[in-house]
Design a protein around this motif. Structure first.
Motif, mmCIF file in Angstrom:
data_model
loop_
_atom_site.group_PDB
_atom_site.id
_atom_site.type_symbol
_atom_site.label_atom_id
_atom_site.label_comp_id
_atom_site.label_asym_id
_atom_site.label_seq_id
_atom_site.Cartn_x
_atom_site.Cartn_y
_atom_site.Cartn_z
ATOM 1 N N ARG A 14 0.841 -1.212 0.000
ATOM 2 C CA ARG A 14 0.000 0.000 0.000
ATOM 3 C C ARG A 14 0.867 1.250 0.000
ATOM 4 N NH1 ARG A 14 -0.767 4.723 2.519
ATOM 5 N NH2 ARG A 14 -0.618 3.756 4.583
ATOM 6 N N ASP A 15 1.488 1.590 1.118
ATOM 7 C CA ASP A 15 2.316 2.804 1.159
ATOM 8 C C ASP A 15 3.521 2.643 0.225
ATOM 9 O OD1 ASP A 15 3.193 5.357 2.023
ATOM 10 O OD2 ASP A 15 2.624 4.945 4.080
ATOM 11 N N HIS A 203 4.052 4.505 12.657
ATOM 12 C CA HIS A 203 4.043 4.545 11.178
ATOM 13 C C HIS A 203 4.921 5.759 10.832
ATOM 14 C CE1 HIS A 203 1.971 4.186 7.126
ATOM 15 N NE2 HIS A 203 2.599 5.352 7.035
ATOM 16 N N HIS A 205 7.753 7.951 8.569
ATOM 17 C CA HIS A 205 8.361 8.195 7.259
ATOM 18 C C HIS A 205 9.797 8.677 7.458
ATOM 19 C CE1 HIS A 205 5.263 7.288 4.259
ATOM 20 N NE2 HIS A 205 4.453 7.380 5.313
ATOM 21 N N ASN A 239 9.335 4.623 3.980
ATOM 22 C CA ASN A 239 8.801 4.274 5.310
ATOM 23 C C ASN A 239 9.908 3.622 6.130
ATOM 24 O OD1 ASN A 239 6.323 4.275 3.493
ATOM 25 N ND2 ASN A 239 5.358 3.823 5.434
HETATM 26 ZN ZN ZN Z 1 2.487 6.600 5.283
#
Ligand code: ZN
Ligand code: KIV
Length: 387
Positions: A14-15, A203, A205, A239
């Motif tokens: 997804r990301d 989560h 980055h 990420n």
């Molecule tokens: Zn993200």
């Protein structure tokens, strides 16, 4: 006291996949999802089902084939998104909807053009609606890294009350310093009523290169789920990298925390994702880069040949690398040359090694690396007659 489990939430599909150039066809997503499941990932975020019919179908099929992991679909705090995500994951053994909204003043005022009160109400409504499709609902407070902690705590409290099982605290812009991010998690642990009913998730980055450090600070302060991607792929600078978090937990927190990841698969998972997505891994990438266990300077080679852990803090086999390598360049010393000749079956005397070393340096100055074939030629042409 027994070691606590840290849940690994993989968002490569997804990301990671939303990055330009990383787009996957459905069959490719399915192949990676199957491997992620076998690898021991706890949650697979398979996609953003409302984003396209193709992604909806991919998430639906991932949900159908995954045997052990929870399969999660992303949605905004928008009723139609949630409904579509619910339909996409409903065939999973363990389905989860991941819904949320921006909570920083920056997001509230400029992106969403509204008020804190409205955001809180929308967050609660989204979680309530998601609960009508699945039991397991994760809420993300986008840009939590820059959100006022007191307001963030109120949002968390309200969504737990509405039934959220996991609270994702994203450092969406990769802005936080590790101690700031850790303090934010600790603050939520201490100031959110009902926090024991939910798992806190990181989560992070990597805009300033601190995603892994921030995730670990989150764990040290009470987070029990880490969101990450293979090779650290993801928006902008990426990420948190799964392989880094997993090996930090194994090497530095063994006994306190553990994950269920089969670490000897780390290298092959990295290759699978990088080759399928066409996204190369930098040679000096921690854990899975081509040079992560390669020694090229004479001083390091000498040390590692005498005792591996002089320059290696991990066993390469633990991450799926056959063995550390001694790369021969013009910076290598006699010990490395003797070692590589021995690997090829030639035990050189001191005098033979001295001669070989002179020829080796001439060659190494002309080319970047001296490989086994070069050594064989050197042996046959210059050394064999001396032995
Ligand atoms: Zn993200
Ligand atoms: O970075 C972020 O905030 C996200 C959310 C959608 C979870 O990816």
């Amino acid at each position: 006291m027994s070691s606590e489990k840290i849940y690994i939430f993989d968002t490569s599909l997804r990301d990671g996949e939303q990055v330009p150039g990383c787009k996957l066809r459905k069959e490719q997503k399915l192949a990676i999802a199957e491997q992620l499941d076998y690898f021991g990932v706890d949650i697979i975020e398979a996609g953003f089902p409302i984003s396209s019919p193709g992604d909806f179908e991919a998430v639906r099929e991932v949900a159908a084939i995954v045997k052990n992991a929870t399969v999660c679909g992303l949605s905004r705090a928008v009723m139609k998104d949630i409904e579509v995500a619910g339909q996409a994951v409903k065939g999973a053994k363990r389905p989860r909807i991941h819904t949320g909204i921006g909570t920083s003043d920056n997001h509230i005022l400029f992106k969403l053009n509204t008020t804190r009160k409205d955001i809180l109400e929308r967050a609660v409504a989204a979680v309530r609606y998601a609960k009508t499709f699945v039991e397991d609902v994760e809420f993300y407070a986008e840009d939590a890294g820059r959100t006022d902690p007191e307001y963030l705590a109120r949002v968390c409290e309200a969504v737990i009350e509405a039934g959220a099982t996991v609270l994702n605290i994203p450092d969406t812009t990769g802005y936080c310093l590790p101690h700031e991010y850790g303090d934010k998690i600790a603050y939520l642990k201490a100031n959110v009523k009902g926090i024991h009913k939910a798992i806190l998730s990181t989560h992070c980055h990597n805009d300033l290169g601190m995603a892994t450090a921030n995730s670990i600070a989150g764990v040290e302060n009470g987070a029990r789920q880490v969101e990450c991607t293979i090779n650290g792929i993801g928006e902008r600078a990426g990420n948190t990298s799964l392989e880094e978090v997993v090996m930090i937990i194994k090497q530095r927190f063994g006994g306190t925390y553990h994950t269920d990841i089969k670490t000897p698969m780390l290298k092959s998972m990295s290759l699978l994702v990088s080759e399928t997505m066409g996204m190369p891994v930098q040679a000096n990438k921690a854990i899975v880069g081509a040079n992560a266990f390669a020694h090229s300077s004479g001083i390091h080679q000498d040390g590692v040949i005498k005792q591996r852990d002089t320059y290696e803090i991990m066993n390469p086999a633990d991450v799926g690398v056959d063995q550390s390598s001694i790369i021969l360049t013009a910076r290598s010393g006699r010990a490395a040359l003797a070692y590589r000749f021995k690997e090829l079956g030639h035990n050189l005397t001191k005098d033979a090694l001295d001669v070989a070393y002179i020829h080796f340096l001439e060659l190494a100055d002309r080319q970047k690396e001296v490989v086994d074939d070069d050594l064989e030629v050197l042996y046959q042409e210059r050394i064999y007659s001396l032995t």
